[in-house]
Write an enzyme that holds these catalytic residues in place. Structure first.
Site, PDB file in Angstrom:
ATOM      1  N   ASP A 189      -4.694   7.299   7.840  1.00 49.77           N
ATOM      2  CA  ASP A 189      -5.791   6.395   8.198  1.00 49.77           C
ATOM      3  C   ASP A 189      -5.396   5.360   9.258  1.00 49.77           C
ATOM      4  O   ASP A 189      -6.061   4.339   9.387  1.00 49.77           O
ATOM      5  CB  ASP A 189      -6.282   5.668   6.929  1.00 49.77           C
ATOM      6  N   HIS A 220      -1.315   4.453   6.874  1.00 50.61           N
ATOM      7  CA  HIS A 220      -0.615   5.120   5.772  1.00 50.61           C
ATOM      8  C   HIS A 220      -0.373   6.584   6.069  1.00 50.61           C
ATOM      9  O   HIS A 220      -1.120   7.207   6.836  1.00 50.61           O
ATOM     10  CB  HIS A 220      -1.435   4.953   4.492  1.00 50.61           C
ATOM     11  N   SER A 251       0.809  -1.226   0.000  1.00 50.13           N
ATOM     12  CA  SER A 251       0.000   0.000   0.000  1.00 50.13           C
ATOM     13  C   SER A 251       0.836   1.268   0.000  1.00 50.13           C
ATOM     14  O   SER A 251       0.345   2.322  -0.390  1.00 50.13           O
ATOM     15  CB  SER A 251      -0.909   0.016   1.227  1.00 50.13           C
TER      16      SER A 251
END
Ligand SMILES: *[C@@H]1O[C@H](CO)[C@@H](O)[C@H](O)[C@H]1NC(C)=O
Ligand SMILES: *[C@@H]1O[C@H](CO)[C@@H](O)[C@H](O)[C@H]1NC(C)=O
Ligand SMILES: *[C@@H]1O[C@H](CO)[C@@H](O)[C@H](O)[C@H]1NC(C)=O
Ligand SMILES: *[C@@H]1O[C@H](CO)[C@@H](O)[C@H](O)[C@H]1NC(C)=O
Length: 384
Positions: free
Chosen positions: A347, A350, A39
């Protein structure tokens, strides 16, 4: 003082020699970027396969969800901008993708090793690095064939020589570390499998080299013990929390991984005589965001911008963008904070665009790289 020994060890093996003045080297003119990762560098892979990252992801820069777990751009986006290339389309995304200047094989939740679990069991992506490598190989083999058909294919696929001239970027490993903890392993048990993880990483770099790749840009893994996600999910004693609020065992494991990763990069340079491999210490940059937040213009670095409740404004069951139905109306209960530009963590897992931009600015000139050469010079091998 966490793991001072590991840091020392890393320093010993990372000898660097810069034979020629950097200013005499031409810039690399990379025609494409091929990225493999998780991610930290996913620009739409997981979203394409498993559903879009929801609003308010994307609000700062793209103004709509854009396949990134972030309010805006990731480091890989700033890299693309800096090299004068378009943002990378996700290989898995069949909508409006354009691969003329590269492709992104990363998906959120990817690990280096296949996990033997389903995504719903563990949260990890089935698109692990070995799968990304298969996808890359397929892309590489089929691109020239399709391109020869002309028409739109010529405008959507990279030129044949782009594969050897491209920059190959990697940002993966963090999820391999958390995977062990999720199985209730001890830190020593997690450390014990790190060599196998890195062996598999190394094989992928070798495979790309065999297919003609020459320039590699490898991000190390971040201080996973400073992420609200880890602090919330794993059992941690008060004694394991350092003065910045980070959990030391997880950071120690990340250090250990990075140290071994550096060894692997060192060995790859020996094994692959034409490869220019740059190791980028993103860990130190991420860690600075927690330890020197105020000085760098950020506030409360452990508090999630987009989340819902709890000590860190993070609740793993009510992640960024979570909705509830109230009086027949859908409302987002994990919404963005007022000013994401002063937040470090978006979040719970991240980093915000602001944090990513700051990190990119620090690393682009090579001051966090081994060898310490700027991004635009990363095609030059420095040790002969
Ligand atoms: C998954 O299973 C295979 C076969 O048993 C094993 O070799 C591999 O190490 C396992 N992966 C992980 C992450 O445990
Ligand atoms: C893909 O992007 C490149 C570079 O921006 C552009 O030149 C090309 O026309 C695009 N392809 C299509 C089919 O739009
Ligand atoms: C790990 O430990 C927790 C708490 O004891 C337990 O609920 C969970 O099932 C364990 N997970 C695994 C994969 O063993
Ligand atoms: C690299 O850039 C950063 C941020 O702009 C700056 O602070 C640093 O001094 C630069 N380092 C070198 C070696 O140019």
């Amino acid at each position: 003082m966490e793991n001072a020994n590991a840091i020392l060890l890393c320093l010993i093996i990372s000898f660097i020699s810069l034979p020629s003045p950097l200013t005499s080297l031409p810039t690399c003119e990379f025609p494409a970027i091929f990225n493999l990762g998780d991610s930290n560098s996913d620009t739409g892979g997981l979203s394409a396969a498993f559903g879009q990252a929801p609003y308010p992801n994307g609000i700062t820069h793209f103004h709509h969800p854009a396949g990134r777990y972030c309010d805006g751009r990731l480091i890989i986006d700033f890299i693309a901008e800096d090299l004068g290339l378009p943002y990378l389309s996700a290989y898995l995304d069949s909508m409006a993708s354009n691969f003329s200047h590269g492709a992104n094989f990363a998906t959120a939740g990817s690990t280096i090793r296949p996990q033997n679990t389903t995504r719903s069991q563990s949260g990890y992506s089935p698109i692990s690095l070995d799968v990304q490598y298969v996808q890359y190989s397929d892309f590489h083999q089929r691109s020239p064939v399709l391109r020869k058909q002309g028409g739109v294919f010529e405008k959507l696929l990279p030129m044949e020589d782009s594969f050897s001239r491209a920059l190959y970027t990697f940002d993966i490993g963090q999820n391999d570390l958390t995977a062990g903890y999720k199985l209730n392993m001890t830190t020593d048990q997690v450390k014990a499998y790190v060599p196998d993880v890195l062996h598999q990483f190394s094989n992928v770099v070798k495979g790309i080299y065999e297919q003609g790749g020459r320039s590699f840009w490898v991000h190390n893994t971040g201080p996973v013990g400073c992420l609200p996600y880890s602090l919330d999910l794993f059992p941690i004693t008060a004694a394991q929390i350092n003065k910045y609020g980070c959990a030391t065992p997880f950071n120690e494991v990340a250090h250990f991984f990075n140290c071994k990763l550096k060894d692997v990069v060192f060995q790859l340079r020996k094994d692959l005589p034409l490869a220019a491999i740059t190791y980028v210490d993103v860990y130190s940059l991420k860690y600075s965001l927690f330890t020197q937040a105020k000085k760098l213009g950020f506030e409360d670095p452990l508090i999630t911008c987009c989340g819902h409740g709890g000590k860190y404004n993070f609740n793993s069951k009510r992640r960024c963008g979570s909705k509830i139905i109230e009086n027949g109306k859908e409302i987002v209960i994990a919404n963005a904070c007022k000013d994401p530009s002063v937040k470090v963590i978006w979040d719970g897992i991240h980093f915000t665009e602001a944090a990513n931009r700051w990190m990119f600015k620090q690393l682009v000139n090579g001051s966090f790289s081994d060898p310490p050469i700027p991004l635009k010079m990363a095609c030059h091998r420095m040790d002969h």
